[in-house]
Design an enzyme around this catalytic site. Structure first.
Site, PDB file in Angstrom:
ATOM      1  CD1 TRP A  28      -2.702   1.735   0.430  1.00 38.91           C
ATOM      2  CD2 TRP A  28      -1.363   2.502   2.060  1.00 38.91           C
ATOM      3  NE1 TRP A  28      -3.060   3.032   0.701  1.00 38.91           N
ATOM      4  CE2 TRP A  28      -2.250   3.523   1.692  1.00 38.91           C
ATOM      5  CE3 TRP A  28      -0.423   2.755   3.063  1.00 38.91           C
ATOM      6  CZ2 TRP A  28      -2.242   4.784   2.290  1.00 38.91           C
ATOM      7  CZ3 TRP A  28      -0.408   4.021   3.661  1.00 38.91           C
ATOM      8  CH2 TRP A  28      -1.315   5.010   3.274  1.00 38.91           C
ATOM      9  CG  ASP A  47      -9.424   4.407   5.592  1.00 38.66           C
ATOM     10  OD1 ASP A  47      -9.858   3.337   6.033  1.00 38.66           O
ATOM     11  OD2 ASP A  47      -8.231   4.589   5.265  1.00 38.66           O
ATOM     12  CG  HIS A  63      -8.751   1.657   1.616  1.00 44.74           C
ATOM     13  ND1 HIS A  63      -7.474   1.269   1.311  1.00 44.74           N
ATOM     14  CD2 HIS A  63      -8.687   2.156   2.874  1.00 44.74           C
ATOM     15  CE1 HIS A  63      -6.682   1.490   2.348  1.00 44.74           C
ATOM     16  NE2 HIS A  63      -7.407   2.017   3.304  1.00 44.74           N
ATOM     17  CE  LYS A  76      -6.623   5.726   2.405  1.00 46.02           C
ATOM     18  NZ  LYS A  76      -5.735   5.664   3.572  1.00 46.02           N
ATOM     19  CG  ASP A 134      -8.320   2.165   9.520  1.00 47.67           C
ATOM     20  OD1 ASP A 134      -8.528   1.052   9.030  1.00 47.67           O
ATOM     21  OD2 ASP A 134      -7.744   3.084   8.904  1.00 47.67           O
ATOM     22  CD  GLU A 148      -4.565  -1.654   1.912  1.00 45.40           C
ATOM     23  OE1 GLU A 148      -3.435  -1.996   2.314  1.00 45.40           O
ATOM     24  OE2 GLU A 148      -5.452  -1.239   2.682  1.00 45.40           O
ATOM     25  CG  ASP A 193      -8.700  -1.080   4.207  1.00 43.95           C
ATOM     26  OD1 ASP A 193      -9.787  -0.665   4.670  1.00 43.95           O
ATOM     27  OD2 ASP A 193      -7.636  -1.021   4.851  1.00 43.95           O
ATOM     28  CG  ASP A 206      -5.733  -1.638   8.061  1.00 41.39           C
ATOM     29  OD1 ASP A 206      -5.275  -1.162   9.114  1.00 41.39           O
ATOM     30  OD2 ASP A 206      -5.494  -1.155   6.936  1.00 41.39           O
ATOM     31  CG  HIS A 231      -6.151  -4.593   4.904  1.00 40.40           C
ATOM     32  ND1 HIS A 231      -5.264  -3.558   4.765  1.00 40.40           N
ATOM     33  CD2 HIS A 231      -5.397  -5.729   4.988  1.00 40.40           C
ATOM     34  CE1 HIS A 231      -4.022  -4.039   4.754  1.00 40.40           C
ATOM     35  NE2 HIS A 231      -4.089  -5.353   4.880  1.00 40.40           N
TER      36      HIS A 231
END
Ligand code: RNT
Ligand code: ZN
Length: 412
Positions: free
Chosen positions: A179, A288, A256, A222, A290, A220, A253, A320, A280
């Site tokens: 990433w 994003d 993302h 995004k 997380d 990855e 992810d 993640d 992820h």
């Protein structure tokens, strides 16, 4: 409710809880090391912050050394049923030396492998293309300057070698996920050149062939990040195409994409074109962010798709998220267990009946089934699973999480 009654309740719908539990035990989750220390890492000389990924909060107990992180991980794994994996980032090297990113070698990570062997866990890896002076412009592999690109290409090459070495040492392919934060704060004029440079750099980085039993490349994508609101060079379309053409894994992810997109829906679409997928699993809140994953509809649908589309054998489940406002060890435990609980629920669904109803366009039965099924005693099956695996639940879990947190809260 006793497990025996729960077993009978599921059997009544034609679902065998024992088969589900056997299966669940074999599904490893790759736990991300970076929840333990707020994505700081253990570089003593070269690290900076940045990359648009931020942990917020200052709960006591951040791991400051590899030993502290390993102790925290050991505790977390002991609260999670089954055997899992650890996903390491290159900034988590364990050495007194101070190699720059383009100087790291396997020896700087060897203590992690020794520990993984002792613990009986496998490792995954990630080059770290952020938190470094040469990434301050949020441009690395796509930087207009060849010197900067070369620095990061060298880092990436070394990470692939390290990952392959780890995979070989542990007898399990190490997923090496790429990433990069590359992008632009404001509208760029030449997206094409940036994307072409990223493509050429990735090709150079991945030129060396590695045995797939040792290392698997993943890329990855995004949508955007803080500081790169206008354009992310490695967008979803960019990496989807790249992964298909080059035969790498594609990493999805969950944070993302646009918040209204359903990532579970992407699995089957992507799986027709790429062999293996890396997930992820995350919880974006408005962006994003997380957050620690909950047992919510997004996760349940993800697990259901993995089971229903028979994708478990070619999907690597990684997590993640990073929240520093709560106990970091509790965050790992809660999030990883939620992923497992979602998988268990999916494994306990009467999928044949649901598929038959759908094929017959009997959407009423499909809906009745999914909704009636929500009343089944999933909790009793989970309790049985944790009891068999010697892992506490409920109040006993809270006691253990508190007890461990108290031992680390003196760290500053
Ligand atoms: C960043 C990506 C990436 C990182 C980790 C630390 O937006 O999600 O996976 O979170 O590499
Ligand atoms: Zn990610």
């Amino acid at each position: 409710m006793s497990y025996e009654s729960a077993k009978a309740a599921f059997a009544d719908w034609g679902v065998d809880t024992e088969t589900a539990l056997e299966r669940l035990k074999t599904i490893p989750i790759s736990m991300h090391c970076w929840q333990g220390d707020d994505v700081v890492g253990f570089e003593q000389a070269t690290g900076t912050s940045g990359g648009g990924i931020q942990a917020t909060g200052n709960h006591p107990g951040r791991a400051r050394t590899p030993d502290e992180l390993r102790a925290d991980l050991e505790f977390a794994y002991s609260m999670i049923p089954g055997k899992h994996r650890l996903n390491l980032h290159a900034m988590y090297l364990d050495t007194d030396a101070t190699p720059d990113r383009d100087e790291i070698e396997y020896q700087h990570f060897a203590p992690w492998v020794d520990w993984a062997k002792e613990q009986g866990i496998k490792l995954d890896f990630n080059p770290t293309f952020f938190a470094h002076a040469k990434a301050d412009d949020n441009l690395t592999l796509s930087h207009p300057e060849a010197g900067i690109r070369d620095f990061w290409i060298e880092h990436g090459k070394r990470c692939r070698d390290i990952a392959a070495h780890m995979g070989k040492a542990l007898g399990s392919p190490c997923v090496n996920n790429i990433w990069v934060p590359d992008g632009y704060k404001d509208t760029p004029i030449d997206r094409m050149s940036a994307r072409s440079r990223l493509e050429v750099s990735l090709d150079a980085m991945m030129a060396k062939t590695h045995d797939r039993t040792e290392m698997l490349d993943a890329v990855e994508s995004k949508l955007f990040g803080i500081g790169v609101e206008a354009c992310t060079v490695g967008s979803h379309e960019f990496y989807l195409g790249y992964a298909i053409r080059k035969g790498t894994l594609l990493c999805l992810d969950m944070g993302h994409f646009h918040p209204t997109e359903n990532i579970a829906d992407k699995l089957s679409a992507v799986a027709l074109s790429v062999d293996e997928i890396l997930l992820h699993v995350s919880r974006p809140m408005r962006w994003d962010s997380d957050h620690v994953i909950l047992l919510n509809d997004d996760i349940l649908q993800m697990a259901q798709e993995l089971v229903s589309a028979e994708l478990l054998w070619r999907t690597h489940i990684g997590l993640d998220f990073f929240d520093a406002t709560i106990s970091r060890t509790a965050a790992w435990v809660i999030g990883t267990r939620n992923m497992q609980k979602a998988l268990l629920r999916a494994l306990l669904m009467p999928l044949d009946q649901l598929k038959t109803a759908e094929d017959q366009l009997d959407f009423t039965t499909r809906l009745t089934l999914t909704e009636e099924f929500k009343d089944l005693p999933f909790g009793a099956v989970w309790s049985e699973f944790s009891a068999r695996e010697n892992v506490p639940n409920g109040r006993a879990l809270i006691t253990e999480l508190d007890r461990y947190q108290a031992t680390v809260s003196g760290r500053n």
